[in-house]
Design a protein around this motif. Structure first.
Motif, PDB file in Angstrom:
ATOM      1  N   ARG A  17       0.838  -1.206   0.000  1.00 19.25           N
ATOM      2  CA  ARG A  17       0.000   0.000   0.000  1.00 19.25           C
ATOM      3  C   ARG A  17       0.866   1.246   0.000  1.00 19.25           C
ATOM      4  O   ARG A  17       1.858   1.338   0.729  1.00 19.25           O
ATOM      5  N   PHE A  18       0.460   2.213  -0.816  1.00 21.05           N
ATOM      6  CA  PHE A  18       1.164   3.489  -0.891  1.00 21.05           C
ATOM      7  C   PHE A  18       0.103   4.585  -0.820  1.00 21.05           C
ATOM      8  O   PHE A  18      -0.841   4.588  -1.616  1.00 21.05           O
ATOM      9  N   VAL A  19       0.248   5.493   0.131  1.00 18.54           N
ATOM     10  CA  VAL A  19      -0.726   6.572   0.258  1.00 18.54           C
ATOM     11  C   VAL A  19       0.038   7.895   0.261  1.00 18.54           C
ATOM     12  O   VAL A  19       1.023   8.062   0.996  1.00 18.54           O
ATOM     13  N   GLY A  20      -0.404   8.837  -0.592  1.00 16.36           N
ATOM     14  CA  GLY A  20       0.215  10.170  -0.621  1.00 16.36           C
ATOM     15  C   GLY A  20      -0.795  11.173  -0.083  1.00 16.36           C
ATOM     16  O   GLY A  20      -1.887  11.315  -0.653  1.00 16.36           O
ATOM     17  N   PHE A  21      -0.457  11.831   1.007  1.00 15.63           N
ATOM     18  CA  PHE A  21      -1.421  12.738   1.650  1.00 15.63           C
ATOM     19  C   PHE A  21      -1.378  14.118   1.017  1.00 15.63           C
ATOM     20  O   PHE A  21      -0.303  14.663   0.752  1.00 15.63           O
ATOM     21  N   TYR A  22      -2.575  14.645   0.802  1.00 18.11           N
ATOM     22  CA  TYR A  22      -2.745  15.983   0.230  1.00 18.11           C
ATOM     23  C   TYR A  22      -2.840  16.971   1.368  1.00 18.11           C
ATOM     24  O   TYR A  22      -3.678  16.818   2.264  1.00 18.11           O
ATOM     25  N   ASP A  23      -1.969  17.961   1.330  1.00 16.93           N
ATOM     26  CA  ASP A  23      -1.977  18.978   2.383  1.00 16.93           C
ATOM     27  C   ASP A  23      -2.680  20.220   1.831  1.00 16.93           C
ATOM     28  O   ASP A  23      -2.124  20.908   0.974  1.00 16.93           O
ATOM     29  N   PRO A  24      -3.907  20.526   2.303  1.00 16.95           N
ATOM     30  CA  PRO A  24      -4.655  21.666   1.737  1.00 16.95           C
ATOM     31  C   PRO A  24      -3.908  22.982   1.888  1.00 16.95           C
ATOM     32  O   PRO A  24      -4.164  23.919   1.134  1.00 16.95           O
ATOM     33  N   GLU A  25      -2.950  23.030   2.822  1.00 14.36           N
ATOM     34  CA  GLU A  25      -2.150  24.253   2.985  1.00 14.36           C
ATOM     35  C   GLU A  25      -1.084  24.375   1.899  1.00 14.36           C
ATOM     36  O   GLU A  25      -0.562  25.453   1.655  1.00 14.36           O
ATOM     37  N   GLU A  26      -0.733  23.228   1.288  1.00 12.57           N
ATOM     38  CA  GLU A  26       0.366  23.206   0.306  1.00 12.57           C
ATOM     39  C   GLU A  26      -0.066  22.487  -0.969  1.00 12.57           C
ATOM     40  O   GLU A  26       0.549  21.503  -1.367  1.00 12.57           O
ATOM     41  N   PRO A  27      -1.112  22.991  -1.654  1.00  8.62           N
ATOM     42  CA  PRO A  27      -1.620  22.243  -2.814  1.00  8.62           C
ATOM     43  C   PRO A  27      -0.653  22.213  -3.997  1.00  8.62           C
ATOM     44  O   PRO A  27      -0.759  21.363  -4.871  1.00  8.62           O
ATOM     45  N   ASP A  28       0.317  23.147  -3.999  1.00  8.63           N
ATOM     46  CA  ASP A  28       1.231  23.205  -5.138  1.00  8.63           C
ATOM     47  C   ASP A  28       2.524  22.428  -4.914  1.00  8.63           C
ATOM     48  O   ASP A  28       3.415  22.428  -5.764  1.00  8.63           O
ATOM     49  N   GLU A  29       2.629  21.750  -3.766  1.00 11.76           N
ATOM     50  CA  GLU A  29       3.809  20.921  -3.496  1.00 11.76           C
ATOM     51  C   GLU A  29       3.906  19.804  -4.533  1.00 11.76           C
ATOM     52  O   GLU A  29       2.876  19.274  -4.971  1.00 11.76           O
TER      53      GLU A  29
END
Ligand SMILES: Nc1ncnc2c1ncn2[C@@H]1O[C@H](COP(=O)(O)OP(=O)(O)O)[C@@H](O)[C@H]1O
Ligand SMILES: [Mg+2]
Length: 369
Positions: free
Chosen positions: A100-112
């Motif tokens: 399993r691989f999960v990449g978390f989306y950080d709403p503070e850093e959407p352009d990362e």
């Protein structure tokens, strides 16, 4: 081998579960998500190569942009992949056991372009085994090609555009293609150089090629010979820019297949590009031979000649029917649906969905009307 890939919240897919075989053909309409499947595998490979520190969206294999670009517009919970509720893209890779691989989306850093990643079960499907990924946009005829020891020789990587293929051939030309389905019976020797020539002659009878270093530079040169002028003693070599486009375009595909080994993962986009119909079906035979050797081939194609080449290979016993998996991607108004017609031992397809390589018949109907 990866037997199933599940994408969650990745690009066009809220959720997609896709069985993969030794050979998987991804077919279907434009912009229906075929390349996204290859990109998901390459993204994981790229992230693992980089030490699995995070989901590396932009790198050598794929450049997908930012976290905002890859997170599916209508994302939902990835709850079976992670017990964290944050928005995330997820990948479940079945390869003997689940990874399993999960990449978390950080709403503070959407352009990362690096997403914080959680890995469950290890990274084995993307560890050191030989890997190639050839994009639809490959090398075109040129006077010189790069000569990178690190990429072509130390890592054995042909480059996503196949740009390191010439240097690879120059260095490993004497390596033997093992006895088995990949070895061309008409070649003058089992060496990679002669095997490559034999397969290229399937595309263009009489062609011969040679890869040389350009001394004192960081470049290599490819030259072609034809018919009587071919071979080491050829007096009239031609530079790629004076030879048909399709040959150079196909060369990385030929070399990627001929160097396939059990455990390799090889991703190909449009191997048929710029080839004449018979050449396209011969490419399919070569791809099937690589799969029969034990490599895992995932191929995006728009070519009915590639599809039919695979069917013929199955009928002739070169590939077991259950080893050829075909997926047809099509939009259904609210997203993409995937239909997967199976191939039987006679090479016949169990179903023929509307829009699936039926244009020949559609045109014929109009002609006979
Ligand atoms: N973040 C996203 N959310 C929803 N759809 C997306 C997202 N990113 C890309 N897409 C969709 O993915 C599709 C492109 O997928 P792609 O794999 O390149 O298609 P194909 O290879 O079949 O031509 C387009 O329809 C695009 O709108
Ligand atoms: Mg595509």
């Amino acid at each position: 081998m990866i037997t199933r890939l599940t994408l969650v919240n990745f690009k066009a897919f809220r959720r997609l579960g896709l069985p993969l075989g030794p050979l998987t053909l991804l077919t279907g309409l434009n912009s229906s998500g075929k390349s996204s499947v290859l990109q998901a595998l390459a993204l994981l490979r790229q992230s693992v190569d980089n030490g699995a520190q995070g989901l590396l969206l932009n790198g050598e294999l794929v450049e997908l942009g930012s976290a905002r670009d890859v997170l599916h517009d209508d994302f939902g919970p990835a709850d079976d992949l992670s017990d964290v509720d944050d928005p995330a893209v997820g990948f479940l890779v079945d390869a003997g056991k689940p990874f399993r691989f999960v990449g978390f989306y950080d709403p503070e850093e959407p352009d990362e372009d690096v997403m914080r990643m959680w890995v469950g079960g290890g990274t084995r499907p993307f560890d050191a085994a030989p890997f190639q990924y050839l994009h639809a946009d490959r090398i075109t005829p040129a006077v010189t090609y790069p000569r990178s020891r690190q990429v072509a020789i130390d890592r054995g990587f042909l480059g996503v555009r196949g740009e390191h293929t010439i240097n690879f051939l120059r260095h490993f030309g004497e390596r033997e293609v093992p006895d088995g389905p990949l070895r061309h019976p008409g070649a003058s020797s089992p060496q990679l150089r002669d095997q490559t020539v034999a397969w290229m002659q399937e595309l263009c009878p009489g062609v011969n090629l040679q890869a040389d270093a350009i001394e004192g530079t960081e470049f290599v040169r490819l030259s072609y010979g034809f018919g009587g002028t071919a071979g080491i003693n050829a007096t009239r070599r031609r530079r790629p820019t004076n030879v048909g486009f399709g040959l150079t375009y196909a060369l990385p595909i030929v070399v990627a297949c001929l160097t396939a080994t059990p455990g390799s993962l090889i991703l190909l986009e449009n191997p048929e590009a710029h080839l004449h119909p018979k050449g396209q079906s011969r490419m399919a035979a070569l791809i099937c031979a690589a799969a029969a050797t034990g490599a895992q081939m995932v191929v995006e194609t728009h070519s009915d000649h590639v599809l039919n080449g695979v069917r013929v290979a199955v009928k002739q016993g070169a590939l077991q029917p259950e080893h050829a998996v075909v997926h047809f991607f099509r939009g259904n108004g609210s997203g993409t649906e995937v239909i997967s017609p199976s191939i039987d031992k006679d090479g016949m397809l169990a179903q023929w969905p509307e829009g699936f390589f039926d244009e020949w018949e559609n045109s014929l109907d109009q002609l006979l009307d």
